[in-house]
Each structure stands twice: as C-alpha cells, then as structure tokens.
Enzyme design. Structure first.
Site, short mmCIF file in Angstrom:
data_model
loop_
_atom_site.label_atom_id
_atom_site.label_comp_id
_atom_site.label_asym_id
_atom_site.label_seq_id
_atom_site.Cartn_x
_atom_site.Cartn_y
_atom_site.Cartn_z
CG LEU A 64 37.45 27.04 63.28
CD1 LEU A 64 37.56 25.93 64.31
CD2 LEU A 64 37.65 26.46 61.86
CB THR A 88 43.01 30.42 62.11
OG1 THR A 88 41.62 30.62 62.31
CG2 THR A 88 43.36 28.98 62.38
CE LYS A 142 40.38 38.79 64.75
NZ LYS A 142 40.57 39.08 66.17
CE LYS A 163 29.59 32.86 61.05
NZ LYS A 163 30.80 32.55 61.83
CD GLU A 165 30.54 34.41 65.17
OE1 GLU A 165 31.52 35.18 65.31
OE2 GLU A 165 30.37 33.73 64.17
P1 B16 Z 1 38.68 30.61 54.65
P2 B16 Z 1 35.12 32.05 61.23
C1 B16 Z 1 36.38 33.10 59.14
O1 B16 Z 1 36.27 32.10 60.11
C2 B16 Z 1 37.55 34.02 59.46
O2 B16 Z 1 37.29 34.76 60.64
C3 B16 Z 1 37.78 34.98 58.34
O3 B16 Z 1 38.86 35.84 58.63
C4 B16 Z 1 38.03 34.19 57.05
O4 B16 Z 1 38.24 35.06 55.94
C5 B16 Z 1 36.82 33.28 56.80
O5 B16 Z 1 36.64 32.43 57.91
C6 B16 Z 1 37.00 32.43 55.55
O6 B16 Z 1 38.04 31.53 55.78
O7 B16 Z 1 39.56 31.47 53.80
O8 B16 Z 1 39.42 29.57 55.45
O9 B16 Z 1 37.54 30.00 53.85
O10 B16 Z 1 35.45 33.12 62.22
O11 B16 Z 1 33.76 32.24 60.57
O12 B16 Z 1 35.30 30.65 61.80
MG MG Z 2 35.27 34.05 64.15
#
Ligand code: B16
Ligand code: MG
Length: 219
Positions: free
Chosen positions: A10, A17, A45, A145, A169
């Site tokens: 995402l 984001t 990230k 991951k 990704e």
């Molecule tokens: P949340 P992805 C990740 O999204 C972000 O890249 C990372 O920076 C963030 O800490 C993580 O999601 C958790 O996000 O606080 O919203 O649960 O790149 O895996 O889509």
């Molecule tokens: Mg990402």
C-alpha cells in the site's frame, strides 16, 4: 488467459502515506528529544508501528515503560490518522488506476499485502477498497516483512499458487518477503535500493500494459 495473483503493497505503491508517517514520527521523536529526519523515515518504510517505535528509541538510546510506549503508539496513530482522514482519490500514485483496471479487465485476481493496520481506512478514503478481492494487512499477520507471511496469506486468499503471484513493493524488506515466498517481485522506486527485485520501475507510468500481458502469459 492465465490467472495470476497480483499483490500490491500500500504505502509507497498505491499511495504515498510515508510523508504522513514522517510528520507523526517526527513529532513523537522530537517530543522525546530525539532527532528525526527524512532519511531516518526511510528506514521505517514497510516496518510495523511497534517495531518503528522500538527503532526510534534505539536511535535515541531511550527506554520507556510499557504504559508510556503504548500511549505514544496511540498518540502517533491518532496524529497519522488526522492526515489520512483528509486523503482523497487525488493521492493515488500515477497510473495505479490504469494498471488496476487493466488487470481487472483481464480477470486477474488482486490483493493488498501491507504492514499497515490502517489499510482498509486508507483504501476507503481513496475509493479503491472494492478493487481488491483480498485485503491482508497488519491486523492479519503476526510476522513482519521480510517474513513472507503477508504475501502467502494473500496468495491463499486469492487461491493462486505463490509461484503464480506477482508482488509490487517499494521496500527492500517487502521485496525479500516476495522472493522468499517464491513470487515474482517487482520493485517500485529506486533500483539501487531494490536491487534484489526481479524487475524495478520508478513508478507505474513505466509499467506498460504489454509488460503486464507478458507476465500474465509467461509460464
Ligand atoms: P500503521 P506498507 C507500512 O505500510 C508503512 O510503510 C510503514 O511506514 C508503517 O509503519 C507500517 O505500514 C505500519 O503502518 O501504523 O498504519 O499500522 O508499506 O506495508 O503498506
Ligand atoms: Mg510500502
């Protein structure tokens, strides 16, 4: 036409984001007297929320009580959501809608595979929630991951063998997760950072429908 499973990360793939995570983590870190810049943000990230806070505390050589740790996690997320709640379709990254509709027209199953616990809210805000047959996010996985769990659960939900799945990704950990899962890995971003990916593109404007057709048809 073959059926492949297309799995999208995402943050950094569908929407950007990362800048909102940056604002919220910076406020938190600075509040603890810990410096935090955009380069520091790069390291977070694709990393889960809990692990991100642990890393920031390691950088600042700081430790917190369990209660304070939880309190800061909640505050960070509220701050982050105040930005997310202002998002709309304009924040979808270039050519993502074209790729999604091409794959849909070609009847290819699609899933989201993200570390974020806010994935559903974000997809709703940008009106893409209904484009995916499966949403596998931070609420559904136990291992972050580069563990392949998130993508393997997505493949199972789509009922497509991992070897027939393709992952988009933007993080190295995500590319490693896709490779370990035995999937085709497509990096979105900087080729120097994503060198372990099978293919790397700067963004979706570089991914043609012909390329997607070749992937769908390859055996
Ligand atoms: P949340 P992805 C990740 O999204 C972000 O890249 C990372 O920076 C963030 O800490 C993580 O999601 C958790 O996000 O606080 O919203 O649960 O790149 O895996 O889509
Ligand atoms: Mg990402």
């Amino acid at each position: 036409m073959h059926r492949r499973g297309f799995i999208f990360d995402l943050d950094g793939v569908i929407v950007d984001t990362a800048k909102y995570h940056y604002f919220a983590w910076k406020k938190l870190a600075n509040g603890l007297g810990i410096g935090f810049n955009e380069e520091d943000n790069e390291h977070l990230k694709g990393v889960s929320r809990v692990r991100s806070l642990e890393i920031i505390l390691e950088w600042g050589k700081a430790s917190l009580s369990k209660e304070k740790f939880q309190e800061l996690l909640v505050a960070k997320n509220e701050d982050y959501l105040s930005y997310v709640n202002q998002m709309n379709e304009d924040e979808i990254l270039p050519d993502v809608p074209r790729v999604l509709s091409f794959l849909k027209r070609n009847k290819q199953p699609m899933a989201l595979g993200s570390a974020s616990k806010n994935a559903t809210s974000i997809l709703k805000r940008v009106r893409l929630l209904n484009e995916f047959q499966a949403i596998v996010d931070g609420n559904k996985v136990t291992k972050a991951k580069p563990d392949p769990e998130v993508f393997l659960i997505a493949a199972e939900a789509l009922r497509i063998e991992p070897k027939d799945c393709i992952v988009f990704e933007d993080s190295l950990a995500g590319i490693q997760a896709a490779n370990t899962a035995g999937m085709l890995s497509i990096g979105i971003g900087d080729a120097a950072i994503l060198s372990e990916a099978d293919y790397v593109f700067k963004d979706f404007t570089e991914i043609s429908n012909d390329f997607l057709t070749t992937i769908i048809q390859s055996s």
